[in-house]
Design a protein around this motif. Structure first.
Motif, PDB file in Angstrom:
ATOM      1  N   SER A 263      22.890 -51.846  59.502  1.00 58.72           N
ATOM      2  CA  SER A 263      21.725 -52.731  59.528  1.00 58.72           C
ATOM      3  C   SER A 263      21.427 -53.349  58.168  1.00 58.72           C
ATOM      4  CB  SER A 263      20.489 -51.962  60.012  1.00 58.72           C
ATOM      5  OG  SER A 263      20.728 -51.294  61.226  1.00 58.72           O
ATOM      6  N   GLU A 264      21.706 -52.617  57.090  1.00 55.40           N
ATOM      7  CA  GLU A 264      21.284 -53.048  55.757  1.00 55.40           C
ATOM      8  C   GLU A 264      22.453 -53.466  54.860  1.00 55.40           C
ATOM      9  OE1 GLU A 264      18.127 -53.375  55.121  1.00 55.40           O
ATOM     10  OE2 GLU A 264      17.482 -52.451  57.003  1.00 55.40           O
ATOM     11  N   LEU A 265      23.631 -53.660  55.419  1.00 53.31           N
ATOM     12  CA  LEU A 265      24.779 -54.033  54.596  1.00 53.31           C
ATOM     13  C   LEU A 265      24.600 -55.424  53.996  1.00 53.31           C
ATOM     14  CD1 LEU A 265      27.833 -52.808  56.701  1.00 53.31           C
ATOM     15  CD2 LEU A 265      26.700 -51.654  54.801  1.00 53.31           C
ATOM     16  N   ASP A 266      25.172 -55.631  52.806  1.00 51.55           N
ATOM     17  CA  ASP A 266      25.100 -56.964  52.196  1.00 51.55           C
ATOM     18  C   ASP A 266      26.144 -57.887  52.830  1.00 51.55           C
ATOM     19  OD1 ASP A 266      27.588 -56.380  51.011  1.00 51.55           O
ATOM     20  OD2 ASP A 266      26.691 -55.858  49.088  1.00 51.55           O
ATOM     21  N   GLU A 267      26.100 -59.169  52.453  1.00 54.66           N
ATOM     22  CA  GLU A 267      26.952 -60.159  53.107  1.00 54.66           C
ATOM     23  C   GLU A 267      28.439 -59.887  52.862  1.00 54.66           C
ATOM     24  OE1 GLU A 267      28.234 -62.835  55.565  1.00 54.66           O
ATOM     25  OE2 GLU A 267      26.108 -62.301  55.365  1.00 54.66           O
TER      26      GLU A 267
ATOM     27  N   LEU B  38      22.568 -50.625  69.598  1.00 62.97           N
ATOM     28  CA  LEU B  38      21.383 -51.322  69.116  1.00 62.97           C
ATOM     29  C   LEU B  38      20.146 -50.568  69.586  1.00 62.97           C
ATOM     30  CD1 LEU B  38      22.229 -55.061  69.963  1.00 62.97           C
ATOM     31  CD2 LEU B  38      22.814 -53.765  67.901  1.00 62.97           C
ATOM     32  N   ASN B  39      19.199 -50.410  68.680  1.00 62.24           N
ATOM     33  CA  ASN B  39      17.959 -49.721  69.022  1.00 62.24           C
ATOM     34  C   ASN B  39      16.763 -50.563  68.576  1.00 62.24           C
ATOM     35  OD1 ASN B  39      16.235 -47.557  69.854  1.00 62.24           O
ATOM     36  ND2 ASN B  39      16.070 -46.899  67.716  1.00 62.24           N
ATOM     37  N   GLN B  40      16.025 -51.085  69.568  1.00 60.12           N
ATOM     38  CA  GLN B  40      14.806 -51.858  69.323  1.00 60.12           C
ATOM     39  C   GLN B  40      15.031 -52.989  68.312  1.00 60.12           C
ATOM     40  OE1 GLN B  40      11.485 -51.535  70.880  1.00 60.12           O
ATOM     41  NE2 GLN B  40      13.105 -50.838  72.273  1.00 60.12           N
ATOM     42  N   VAL B  41      16.113 -53.745  68.516  1.00 56.36           N
ATOM     43  CA  VAL B  41      16.464 -54.832  67.594  1.00 56.36           C
ATOM     44  C   VAL B  41      15.564 -56.038  67.825  1.00 56.36           C
ATOM     45  CG1 VAL B  41      18.246 -56.557  67.099  1.00 56.36           C
ATOM     46  CG2 VAL B  41      18.821 -54.121  67.143  1.00 56.36           C
ATOM     47  N   VAL B  42      15.054 -56.547  66.715  1.00 57.67           N
ATOM     48  CA  VAL B  42      14.152 -57.694  66.719  1.00 57.67           C
ATOM     49  C   VAL B  42      14.757 -58.784  65.833  1.00 57.67           C
ATOM     50  CG1 VAL B  42      11.859 -58.521  66.033  1.00 57.67           C
ATOM     51  CG2 VAL B  42      12.117 -56.258  67.085  1.00 57.67           C
ATOM     52  N   LYS B  43      14.663 -60.055  66.304  1.00 55.32           N
ATOM     53  CA  LYS B  43      15.107 -61.183  65.491  1.00 55.32           C
ATOM     54  C   LYS B  43      14.136 -62.342  65.670  1.00 55.32           C
ATOM     55  CE  LYS B  43      17.719 -63.686  62.838  1.00 55.32           C
ATOM     56  NZ  LYS B  43      17.837 -63.364  61.393  1.00 55.32           N
TER      57      LYS B  43
ATOM     58  N   ILE C 198      19.452 -58.594  61.493  1.00 59.46           N
ATOM     59  CA  ILE C 198      18.291 -58.209  62.273  1.00 59.46           C
ATOM     60  C   ILE C 198      17.035 -58.203  61.396  1.00 59.46           C
ATOM     61  CG2 ILE C 198      19.705 -56.862  63.854  1.00 59.46           C
ATOM     62  CD1 ILE C 198      18.718 -54.333  62.524  1.00 59.46           C
ATOM     63  N   ASP C 199      15.884 -58.419  62.028  1.00 63.41           N
ATOM     64  CA  ASP C 199      14.598 -58.344  61.334  1.00 63.41           C
ATOM     65  C   ASP C 199      13.885 -57.024  61.589  1.00 63.41           C
ATOM     66  OD1 ASP C 199      14.769 -60.949  60.223  1.00 63.41           O
ATOM     67  OD2 ASP C 199      14.131 -61.813  62.140  1.00 63.41           O
ATOM     68  N   GLY C 200      14.367 -56.256  62.537  1.00 68.45           N
ATOM     69  CA  GLY C 200      13.783 -54.954  62.826  1.00 68.45           C
ATOM     70  C   GLY C 200      14.669 -54.171  63.766  1.00 68.45           C
ATOM     71  N   GLY C 201      14.514 -52.840  63.771  1.00 69.18           N
ATOM     72  CA  GLY C 201      15.369 -51.997  64.584  1.00 69.18           C
ATOM     73  C   GLY C 201      16.607 -51.567  63.824  1.00 69.18           C
TER      74      GLY C 201
ATOM     75  N   ALA D 182      13.327 -64.448  69.069  1.00 67.88           N
ATOM     76  CA  ALA D 182      14.536 -64.594  69.885  1.00 67.88           C
ATOM     77  C   ALA D 182      14.929 -63.275  70.545  1.00 67.88           C
ATOM     78  CB  ALA D 182      15.683 -65.120  69.030  1.00 67.88           C
ATOM     79  N   LEU D 183      14.761 -62.179  69.828  1.00 63.43           N
ATOM     80  CA  LEU D 183      15.019 -60.838  70.379  1.00 63.43           C
ATOM     81  C   LEU D 183      13.779 -60.002  70.162  1.00 63.43           C
ATOM     82  CD1 LEU D 183      18.653 -60.124  69.056  1.00 63.43           C
ATOM     83  CD2 LEU D 183      17.967 -61.158  71.233  1.00 63.43           C
ATOM     84  N   ARG D 184      13.344 -59.301  71.214  1.00 59.56           N
ATOM     85  CA  ARG D 184      12.048 -58.618  71.172  1.00 59.56           C
ATOM     86  C   ARG D 184      12.193 -57.133  71.546  1.00 59.56           C
ATOM     87  NH1 ARG D 184       8.553 -59.881  74.666  1.00 59.56           N
ATOM     88  NH2 ARG D 184       9.887 -60.851  76.241  1.00 59.56           N
ATOM     89  N   GLY D 185      13.017 -56.440  70.767  1.00 60.38           N
ATOM     90  CA  GLY D 185      13.203 -55.010  71.009  1.00 60.38           C
ATOM     91  C   GLY D 185      14.360 -54.719  71.937  1.00 60.38           C
ATOM     92  N   VAL D 186      15.556 -55.140  71.548  1.00 55.97           N
ATOM     93  CA  VAL D 186      16.749 -54.985  72.388  1.00 55.97           C
ATOM     94  C   VAL D 186      17.399 -53.624  72.164  1.00 55.97           C
ATOM     95  CG1 VAL D 186      19.103 -55.821  72.782  1.00 55.97           C
ATOM     96  CG2 VAL D 186      17.225 -57.451  72.561  1.00 55.97           C
TER      97      VAL D 186
END
Length: 224
Positions: A74-78, A8-13, A61-64, A24-28
């Motif tokens: 990161s961008e895979l569909d459901e 994980l690189n700078q993951v934001v949620k 994820i919303d970022g990272g 909930a997550l601020r750059g993990v």
């Protein structure tokens, strides 16, 4: 050089509650290596469960970025996320999440049915993992005929029957007495190392963390 199982690189949620946005997550940043038996430790509200849901592809994820065994997912569909969960991940829960009307054997077999494994192979795999967790004589029992420790052994067997790349576990010892918890931790660790499976475990339990290869500490949505 092998890739980390999780990177994980700078993951934001973020979550939205009414008009408020909660971070909930601020750059993990996190790396989990192959065969690692790792815990995430932190107080309630620190982001542990959110992080597990991200790693288990239950939340997005919303970022990272999130790489699994070197692949950016990161961008895979459901549909693609569901396929990865079915084939490459196992899950163990605090409350076991066993199907009450199904036998021990059928609960453990279920992930193999979802993956269309042939019947003869399914039976061999289930019998083998039940032997490994010490439940060979309990295959026909229902969950309500088992102790808490036995139910958690069924949950471990179900998670590991397909020899996944990764097991996600949420407070797996929280409902167990000390002796049972110690045995469950040792069982998960030894089977993970034997099968080549990495574990990522959210826990408040020092009985768990002292057995772990790696311990990540979370506070306020970041790993310290």
């Amino acid at each position: 050089m092998k890739h980390p199982v999780i990177e994980l690189n700078q993951v934001v949620k973020h979550y939205r509650i009414g008009d408020n946005q909660i971070s909930a997550l601020r750059g993990v940043d996190l790396q989990l290596q192959a065969r690692d038996f790792a815990a995430i430790r932190g107080p309630s509200g620190s982001g542990k469960s959110t992080l597990l849901n991200i790693c288990g592809l239950i939340d997005r994820i919303d970022g990272g970025s999130y790489r699994l065994a070197g692949e950016d997912i990161s961008e895979l569909d459901e549909a693609a996320c569901t396929e990865i969960r079915r084939k490459r991940m196992g899950f163990i829960f605090q409350n076991y999440n066993l199907v009450p009307v199904m036998s021990v054997f059928d609960n453990v077999e279920y992930p193999l049915l979802l993956n269309n494994v042939p019947k003869a192979e399914r039976r061999a795999l289930v019998s083998d993992i039940l032997d490994k967790v010490g439940l060979t004589g309990f295959a026909e029992r229902k969950p309500d005929q088992l102790s808490g420790g036995q139910r958690q052994r069924v949950a471990i067997a179900r998670a590991l029957v397909k020899a996944p790349l990764l097991v996600i576990a949420d407070e797996p010892t929280a409902n167990l007495d000390t002796d049972t918890a110690e045995h469950i931790v040792e069982l998960m660790k030894s089977l993970g190392h034997r099968l080549g499976t990495s574990f990522l475990i959210a826990t408040h339990d020092d009985r768990m963390t002292r057995h772990c290869d790696t311990v990540f500490s979370m506070q306020d949505g970041v790993i310290e």
